[in-house]
Design a protein around this motif. Structure first.
Motif, short mmCIF file in Angstrom:
data_model
loop_
_atom_site.label_atom_id
_atom_site.label_comp_id
_atom_site.label_asym_id
_atom_site.label_seq_id
_atom_site.Cartn_x
_atom_site.Cartn_y
_atom_site.Cartn_z
N UNK A 143 0.84 -1.18 0.00
CA UNK A 143 0.00 0.00 0.00
C UNK A 143 0.89 1.24 0.00
N UNK A 144 0.59 2.18 -0.90
CA UNK A 144 1.38 3.40 -0.99
C UNK A 144 0.65 4.59 -0.40
N UNK A 145 -0.65 4.75 -0.70
CA UNK A 145 -1.39 5.90 -0.19
C UNK A 145 -2.86 5.54 -0.05
N UNK A 146 -3.45 6.03 1.03
CA UNK A 146 -4.88 5.80 1.30
C UNK A 146 -5.54 7.15 1.53
N UNK A 147 -6.64 7.41 0.82
CA UNK A 147 -7.43 8.62 1.02
C UNK A 147 -8.88 8.24 1.25
N UNK A 148 -9.75 9.27 1.23
CA UNK A 148 -11.17 9.01 1.51
C UNK A 148 -11.80 8.12 0.45
N UNK A 149 -11.45 8.33 -0.82
CA UNK A 149 -12.12 7.60 -1.90
C UNK A 149 -11.14 6.94 -2.86
N UNK A 150 -9.87 6.97 -2.55
CA UNK A 150 -8.87 6.36 -3.44
C UNK A 150 -7.83 5.61 -2.63
N UNK A 199 -13.08 5.97 -6.69
CA UNK A 199 -14.52 5.79 -6.50
C UNK A 199 -14.83 4.78 -5.39
N UNK A 200 -14.01 4.76 -4.35
CA UNK A 200 -14.29 3.92 -3.20
C UNK A 200 -15.14 4.69 -2.20
N UNK A 204 -14.43 2.73 4.82
CA UNK A 204 -14.86 1.37 4.53
C UNK A 204 -13.63 0.46 4.38
N UNK A 205 -13.75 -0.78 4.88
CA UNK A 205 -12.64 -1.73 4.85
C UNK A 205 -12.72 -2.58 3.59
N UNK A 206 -11.59 -2.72 2.90
CA UNK A 206 -11.49 -3.50 1.67
C UNK A 206 -10.35 -4.52 1.78
N UNK A 207 -10.49 -5.58 1.00
CA UNK A 207 -9.39 -6.54 0.77
C UNK A 207 -8.96 -6.42 -0.68
N UNK A 463 -5.64 4.85 -13.70
CA UNK A 463 -6.73 4.95 -12.73
C UNK A 463 -7.73 3.84 -13.00
N UNK A 464 -8.15 3.18 -11.97
CA UNK A 464 -9.18 2.14 -12.08
C UNK A 464 -10.48 2.70 -11.52
N UNK A 465 -11.48 2.83 -12.35
CA UNK A 465 -12.79 3.37 -11.97
C UNK A 465 -13.70 2.20 -11.59
N UNK A 466 -14.15 2.18 -10.34
CA UNK A 466 -14.96 1.07 -9.84
C UNK A 466 -16.34 1.04 -10.50
#
Length: 578
Positions: A143-150, A199-200, A204-207, A463-466
């Motif tokens: 993991x490099x960076x975590x934000x509110x929606x990305x 677009x996350x 929220x927790x993801x795997x 960029x991967x758009x969900x």
């Protein structure tokens, strides 16, 4: 009789083996990149330590052809490469050849020769090795960076299994769900080592896991990352807000929390803002504020020290650690009059969960306009968002800011957007990074969906758009002196067949968040200038026409013309009569 003949044949073969030296053959299959062992043993108890050699190709009458390794029975005395090893116990006669990290060109015949004393006693053994490519090794993802929606992940290139890696696959799922419900996205560029998923949902927790793919197949799963996106301000207002007049000096306010999927984190508190409405001036007085901790599914507060028979407007906003959300509103509520202390309490209820303002039908439209405008302005003040006012802007601009980059689209495949950009002039200070803004095509830039930061050395991104849809993308350059103007705008549709750059639309950069708002502002100023001018000219024309008629009735002569912006007169009547 048959058994006797067979026994004699085996005895004859054994005698020939003793006279000419035994030769055995076997086949070994291995995958590219693995270690392989080619077996060769002799009876060390009987002969002691003996010299032996390994070569490639058929075993000649003496020695080993194309020798790759040789031992004196105690240690290795020569080898063609560090990849060739004797890993067995040579003291017990194990001279098996180990080849490290085999490749396809290692395929072929290998011969082992053990020098046994005596005539024609050498032990010879041939092994046929077949090396075939396999899937790539599993990827190690970080993991490099975590934000509110990305979230941005990166990985290190791995062994390709003997065939070039052609793509990667990223699996993303909710932490509580099974991998059967995963959202799978291919990454078609094998040269990438970093990708950003957008677009996350906040808080929220993801795997997440990855796979590498080549022409042979797919690698095993990478390590599994568990990541929780950061909190954001709530997206929804509090629900079921009700106002109830309890007395001439108090109003009870009740409400429920916003929808769970719009809270974007843990609710910490609510801000209740209220103010009195003055019917005479049709204006509101100053806001007053109270804060209530978020602890229950039905919250309430009693506003006290109010004026009798007065109307009050109330708004409520939910708050997380990341910020404050939109307001929930209800119609104005009047406190009880001093002479009606025994009357039944009046209850006002909002029928809309959205942050909108409405009033009863009996209220005039002009009053609605004033209330709505004032409420919106105050909500912006509460949330810390600056509301622009024409003629009062204090924004300053620095000529040293960088120029915006030029953004171009490389490819769109499924839900993956690959783009690159060309930096502009950096201005008076070096560029320190780039910002990418990203929104739905039908939304305003004031409601930017997400922002992604990039380092100053980056000039491309994937960029991967969900959620497949049509989006607008633009970028800004940053330096210590400020942020550049917006770049050109890309319009991209995901979730369809491959698109190339020339098939997508690009719009010129704008200086504001919304081109529409600029056009409206410009047209508004133009109308404000043109209309008064036209009215003045019309009045002047009417007056002049009227005077001309008077003069003609008096049978005079009048000549008028415009020279250097001055009206000059020549005629039989005095100028004062005009």
């Amino acid at each position: 009789m048959i058994f006797l003949i067979t026994s004699r044949l085996h005895l004859s073969c054994s005698l020939i083996c003793l006279l000419l030296g035994c030769e055995y053959a076997e086949s070994v299959l291995a995958k590219v990149g693995t270690d392989v062992s080619l077996t060769c043993n002799y009876d060390a108890r009987r002969y002691g330590r003996l010299s032996a050699c390994w070569g490639r190709g058929a075993i000649p009458n003496s020695g080993c052809a194309n020798e790759v390794l040789k031992t004196d029975g105690t240690s290795v005395i020569s080898r063609l490469s560090e990849r060739y090893l004797l890993m067995g116990n040579t003291g017990e006669g194990d001279v098996s050849l180990t080849i490290r990290h085999v490749v396809e060109k290692d395929s072929g015949t290998y011969g082992c020769r053990v020098d046994i004393p005596g005539w024609f006693n050498d032990q010879k053994q041939e092994v046929t090795l077949s090396v075939v490519p396999g899937p790539p090794n599993p990827v190690r993802v970080e993991m490099q960076e975590v934000k509110e929606r990305t979230i941005t992940v990166r990985w290190t290139p791995v062994f390709d299994g003997g065939k070039p890696i052609t793509s990667y696959v990223i699996d993303l799922k909710n932490k509580q769900a099974s991998w059967d419900t995963t959202f799978r996205t291919p990454v078609s560029n094998p040269d990438l080592t970093q990708v950003t998923l957008v677009d996350l949902r906040p808080a929220k927790a993801y795997n997440l896991r990855m796979f590498a793919v080549n022409s042979v197949g797919m690698s095993g799963s990478s390590n599994v990352l568990t990541v929780t996106t950061k909190e954001a301000a709530p997206e929804g207002p509090p629900l079921d807000m009700q106002l109830q007049a309890l007395s001439p000096q108090s109003i009870k306010v009740t409400w429920k929390p916003p929808r769970a999927d719009l809270r974007n984190g843990v609710l910490r508190s609510y801000t209740i803002s209220y103010r009195e409405y003055d019917p005479a001036s049709r204006l509101f007085r100053r806001w007053q504020h109270q804060t209530v901790a978020a602890t229950r599914e039905i919250e309430s507060i009693i506003l006290i020290n109010l004026k009798p028979s007065a109307k009050y407007g109330v708004i409520i906003q939910a708050k997380t650690n990341a910020g404050i959300g939109p307001a929930s509103t209800a119609p104005l509520c009047s406190t009880l009059g001093e002479i009606h202390t025994t009357s039944a309490p009046a209850t006002m209820k909002s029928t809309s969960p959205a942050a909108t303002v409405w009033l009863p039908d009996s209220t005039s439209s002009s009053f609605i306009s004033v209330y709505t405008t004032s409420t919106v302005t105050e909500v912006d003040t509460l949330t810390g968002t600056a509301t622009p006012e024409w003629g009062l802007s204090t924004t300053s601009f620095s000529s040293g800011r960088p120029d915006p980059p030029v953004v171009q689209l490389r490819k769109v495949k499924d839900n993956t957007i690959s783009l690159f950009w060309t930096p502009g002039f950096e201005g008076s200070s070096p560029i320190t990074g780039y910002l990418l803004e990203y929104k739905a095509v039908n939304a305003s830039w004031d409601y930017t969906k997400t922002v992604v930061d990039f380092s100053p050395n980056q000039t491309e991104a994937t960029i991967i758009e969900i959620n497949p849809s049509t989006y607008n993308i633009r970028m800004f350059a940053k330096s210590s002196l400020g942020t550049s103007k917006a770049s050109n705008v890309l319009t991209v549709t995901t979730g369809e067949a491959d698109h190339q750059w020339d098939a997508l639309s690009t719009t010129a950069p704008t200086d504001t968040h919304s081109a529409a708002s600029v056009e409206e502002g410009q047209s508004g100023h133009l109308v404000a200038i043109v209309v008064p001018v036209v009215l003045v000219l019309l009045i002047v024309a009417i007056v002049i026409t009227w005077q001309l008629r008077r003069i003609r009735q008096r049978k005079g002569s009048l000549n008028m013309w415009l020279s250097s912006g001055v009206i000059k007169y020549r005629g039989s009547d005095s100028l004062q009569e005009l």
